[in-house]
Design a protein around this motif. Sequence first.
Motif, PDB file in Angstrom:
ATOM      1  N   VAL A 154       6.072  -3.623  -7.176  1.00  0.00           N
ATOM      2  CA  VAL A 154       5.879  -2.558  -6.193  1.00  0.00           C
ATOM      3  C   VAL A 154       4.609  -1.808  -6.577  1.00  0.00           C
ATOM      4  CG1 VAL A 154       6.760  -0.387  -5.305  1.00  0.00           C
ATOM      5  CG2 VAL A 154       8.321  -2.283  -5.688  1.00  0.00           C
ATOM      6  N   LEU A 155       3.737  -1.618  -5.585  1.00  0.00           N
ATOM      7  CA  LEU A 155       2.539  -0.823  -5.824  1.00  0.00           C
ATOM      8  C   LEU A 155       2.826   0.568  -5.268  1.00  0.00           C
ATOM      9  CD1 LEU A 155      -0.474  -1.046  -6.780  1.00  0.00           C
ATOM     10  CD2 LEU A 155      -1.029  -1.243  -4.357  1.00  0.00           C
ATOM     11  N   THR A 160      -2.384  -8.130  -1.996  1.00  0.00           N
ATOM     12  CA  THR A 160      -1.896  -8.183  -3.381  1.00  0.00           C
ATOM     13  C   THR A 160      -0.585  -8.944  -3.512  1.00  0.00           C
ATOM     14  OG1 THR A 160      -0.673  -6.128  -3.090  1.00  0.00           O
ATOM     15  CG2 THR A 160      -2.912  -5.936  -3.946  1.00  0.00           C
ATOM     16  N   GLY A 161       0.116  -9.177  -2.392  1.00  0.00           N
ATOM     17  CA  GLY A 161       1.418  -9.818  -2.460  1.00  0.00           C
ATOM     18  C   GLY A 161       2.484  -8.912  -3.038  1.00  0.00           C
ATOM     19  N   MET A 162       2.185  -7.613  -3.146  1.00  0.00           N
ATOM     20  CA  MET A 162       3.185  -6.668  -3.657  1.00  0.00           C
ATOM     21  C   MET A 162       3.688  -5.797  -2.530  1.00  0.00           C
ATOM     22  SD  MET A 162       1.149  -5.457  -7.020  1.00  0.00           S
ATOM     23  CE  MET A 162       2.370  -4.448  -7.835  1.00  0.00           C
ATOM     24  N   LYS A 163       4.865  -5.209  -2.773  1.00  0.00           N
ATOM     25  CA  LYS A 163       5.388  -4.233  -1.808  1.00  0.00           C
ATOM     26  C   LYS A 163       4.655  -2.918  -2.057  1.00  0.00           C
ATOM     27  CE  LYS A 163       9.887  -2.185  -0.695  1.00  0.00           C
ATOM     28  NZ  LYS A 163       9.494  -1.584   0.534  1.00  0.00           N
ATOM     29  N   LYS A 172      -8.722  -5.683  -9.988  1.00  0.00           N
ATOM     30  CA  LYS A 172      -9.781  -6.473  -9.339  1.00  0.00           C
ATOM     31  C   LYS A 172      -9.388  -6.781  -7.895  1.00  0.00           C
ATOM     32  CE  LYS A 172     -13.322  -9.663  -9.756  1.00  0.00           C
ATOM     33  NZ  LYS A 172     -13.400  -9.812  -8.314  1.00  0.00           N
ATOM     34  N   LYS A 173      -8.129  -7.207  -7.735  1.00  0.00           N
ATOM     35  CA  LYS A 173      -7.645  -7.536  -6.384  1.00  0.00           C
ATOM     36  C   LYS A 173      -7.772  -6.337  -5.450  1.00  0.00           C
ATOM     37  CE  LYS A 173      -3.944 -10.883  -6.824  1.00  0.00           C
ATOM     38  NZ  LYS A 173      -2.496 -10.956  -6.982  1.00  0.00           N
ATOM     39  N   PHE A 177     -10.578  -3.399  -0.961  1.00  0.00           N
ATOM     40  CA  PHE A 177     -11.276  -2.288  -0.300  1.00  0.00           C
ATOM     41  C   PHE A 177     -12.681  -2.692   0.121  1.00  0.00           C
ATOM     42  CE2 PHE A 177      -8.090   0.506  -2.357  1.00  0.00           C
ATOM     43  CZ  PHE A 177      -7.733   1.233  -1.234  1.00  0.00           C
ATOM     44  N   LEU A 178     -13.383  -3.401  -0.796  1.00  0.00           N
ATOM     45  CA  LEU A 178     -14.781  -3.720  -0.499  1.00  0.00           C
ATOM     46  C   LEU A 178     -14.892  -4.761   0.614  1.00  0.00           C
ATOM     47  CD1 LEU A 178     -16.259  -3.718  -4.119  1.00  0.00           C
ATOM     48  CD2 LEU A 178     -16.112  -1.867  -2.448  1.00  0.00           C
TER      49      LEU A 178
END
Lengths: 291, 515
Positions: free
Chosen positions: A33-34, A62-65, A241-242, A247-248
Motif C-alpha cells: 500500500v502506498l 507502481t502496481g500498489m494500492k 525511481k518508479k 511524475f516525469l
Amino acid sequence: MNFSSMRRLALKAAAACAVASLFALPATASDAVLRVSAIPDEAPTELQRKFAPLGKYLEAQTGMKVVFTPVSDYAAVVESLATRKIDLAWLGGFTFVQAKIRTNGTAIPIAQREEDAKFTSKFITADPAIKSLADLKGKTFAFGAPSSTSGSLMPRFFLQQAGLNPEKDFKNVAFSGAHDATVAFVAAGKAEAGVLNASVWDKLVEAKKVDTDKVRVFATTPPYFDYNWTVRGDLDPALVKKLTDAFLKLDPANPEHKEILALQRAAKFIPTKKENYDGIEKAAHAAGLLK
Amino acid sequence: MLLTADPAARPRLLGALTVLVVLWPLFQAAEVKPGALLDAGNVKVIGNFLAAFLPPETGAEFLGHLGKATLETLAIASAGMLLAFLLAVPLGYLATAAGRERPTLNPVTRSLLTLLRGIPELVWALVFVRVFGLGPAAGVLALGLTYGGMLAKVYAEILESVDPAPANALRHSGAKRPLALLYGLIPLAAKELASYTVYRWECAIRASVVMGFVGAGGLGQLMDQAMKMLNGGEAASILLAFMALVFAADGLSQWLRRALDTPPADRPSPFGPRSALLALTLLAGTVASFRFLNIGFGELFTADAARSMGEFVAGFFPPDLSAEWLAKVGKGIWETLAISVVGTLLAAVAGLLLALPKPHAPFGFVLNALRSVPELVWATITALAVGLGPFAGALALALHTAGVLGRLYAEAFDNAPQAATRALHLAGAPAGVRFLYGTLPGATPQLIAYTLYRWEMNIRMAAILGFVGAGGLGQLLYFELSLFHYAQASTVIIAMLLLSIGVDQTSAWLRQRLR
C-alpha cells in the motif's frame, strides 16, 4: 451457583470482552500500500477530488494500492512523514524544509510542477484605501496556515524586507488555515487584507468563485521555489525511481495525462532537488519561523 | 427613595465601585468595543453569512459525509469515555481518602489528576494528532485522559461524601480496604457515581465535536471546514445534526438517571432483564464504537510508537524561559484571563435578564439554543460580527455561557426561600423592591457559586478560542506547534495549566469569602 458468583462471572466475562475488543481489531496492512497525503492548503474535500485521477495513475504505474489520507493540519503531514505513517506527500517549500529537518535530511523531493520553480504570492484586499504594502499598517491581516510557504513564510519574509513586522505593525493577525479560506475571510470583511498563493487565486478567479470587483490584488511577491512531491528517505529506491518516473512521464499531449495535470494545475512535472529549497530555509530563519 | 431606605446601600455601592476599578483593565485587554456590533459593514457581513444558513445543505453526498461524521463523533465520545473510566477507577481509588485509617490527601495522585484535568482536551488532542497521526485515535486518547482526570477526582469526592460507617465496620472486622470500599461504600454511592458518569458522557459528545477542529475527525472537522469557507448552508446542516445529537444524548441521560432513581424490583436476583439489556447495550455500543473508529491500538503500543512518543515529549523540554518569550506568554495569559472574565460577566448579566421574566417558556428556548452551540462555533460567528480579536472570543464565551447560566439562575430563583418576598408583598412593596430585597438576597449565594464555576470552565475555553483567531494563549500555542517550536509551545502549555489552577484557587477563595 449462587447470585454473587454469577455476578462475578458476568463481570469477568464483560471485562474480558471489553479487553478483547480493544485488541481484536484488524491491524492496518502496510505492505503493497502506498500511503499518500498532502498539506491541506485547500479544503480537504477539494484535495481529494484533485487527487483521485492521479491516485489511479500511480496505482497503475507502481502496481500498489494507493490510499490518500486527507488531513486538516500542515504540521501533521510533516510529522506523519517523519514517523513513517505516510510514504509520499505533497509538500510546500517550507513544509519540505521542516520535513527535511525532522527526518535528519533523509526526505527526498522527487518532482515539482514547472510552475513551482518560480512561484509567487498575491496580497489581496477589499478595502479601497489599501494600495501598497505600507498601507497595511494598523489593519487586520489574514495569513493562510502558519507553516504555509506561499500563505505565510514568504509573504512574511517579503513584508519584513519592506520594513513591516506583522506582529507589531498589523492590528490583528489571523491564520485562516487555507488559501481559499483567506479569500473568504477578506471577501467577508473578517480581515481587511490577506495573502495567498498565486495558483489558488488564479483558479478561484477562473472559476468565478471570487468577486474581482470587490476583492483585488494590490501586491505580488518576487518568485521563489515552492511545492514538491516528497518521499520518506527509507522507501525502497526502486519504488522511488518508479514514482519519480511516473511524475516525469506525465505528458500534456496525452488526454488522460492532461486531465491529471490540469487538476494539479501543472503544465508538466520536472525533477527537483533539496538545494532548490535552501533559499526558503534562509528566509525561514530570517523571518524567525525556524530556530 | 431606594438609596436612603437601603441600610446596606453604602457598602453595596462601594463594593460595586471596587469591582469596576479592578475589572477595568481586563475590559481594556479584551478590547471591548460594543460599537463594532452596530457597525453597518459588520452587520451586513454577518447578515449575509446568516442568510446563507437557509436553506441548509441537503445534497446526498454531503448528507453521507454528515451521517458518517455524526456516528464518528458518537463513537469517539463513547470510546473516550470507556478509556476515561478505565483510568478513573484505579486513580480514584488511589486518590480518595475514603476507607483509609488515617485520612491522607495522597499528593502524588492528586497532582497527577490536576495535570490531567488542567490541560484542555483540545491541547491533548493536538499533541496526540502529532504522535498517532490524524483521525479519531487522537480524539479518543485526549478525551480519555482529561475525562479520566475529572472522573477520578469526582469519584474520589463522592466516595468521601457518603456515610463511612458501613466501610469502617467492615475494616474493623478485618476486611481489606478494596473490599471495604466495594461492599461498604460503592452500594451507597452507586447511583451518584453512575449518574455523574452518564452526565460526563453527554459532555464528551460536546467535547468530541470541538476536537474535530484540530483534525481529530467527527462533526467538528466538518464544521471547521464549513466555517472556514463561510459555507452557511453546510454550517446550518452540521449545526442541526449536532443539536439533534446533543438533545438525544441529553434525553437518554435524563432517562437513565430517572431509571436509577426507581427502587429495584422486589425479587431475589439483583439482575433483571432490564439491567441485562442495559449491560448488553453498553457492551455492544463500546465494541461498535471501537470497530467503527478502527483504531489500531496494537500499533499504538509498539516500540516504534513509544520511541516517537518519547522523542516528541523530549522535544518539549526544557521549556523556553527566555525573558522575551515569557513576556509574550505573559501578554497571552493576560488576554486569556480578560476574555474569560469579560465573557463570564457579560454572560451573567445576559443570563440574569433572560432568567427573570416570569413565564420561563419562550426564554427557555432561547437559553437552550444559546447553550447548544459550542463556543468555538460562536467564535467564528462573532469574529464576523466584531472582527478578529479578543472581543470576539469574549462574546462567544458570553453567548454560550449566558445559555447555561440563564437556566441555572432561573432554577436558583425558583428554589430561593419565599418567606421574605411574601412578607414584602403583604407589606405592600412593589414588584421591583420585592425582587431586590426579597428574592435576590436569598438566591445570591447560589448565583455566585454557579457564576464562579462557569468562570473556571471558561478559563479553559478561553485558552482554546485562540485557535479560531480570538487571540490569547490559544493562538500562540497553535502557531508555535505548527512551526515545531516545541520548547515555546511547552511554555504556553505550562502557562495554561498555571492559569487554570490559579483561577480554580481564586474562585474557591472567592466562594468561601462570599458565602
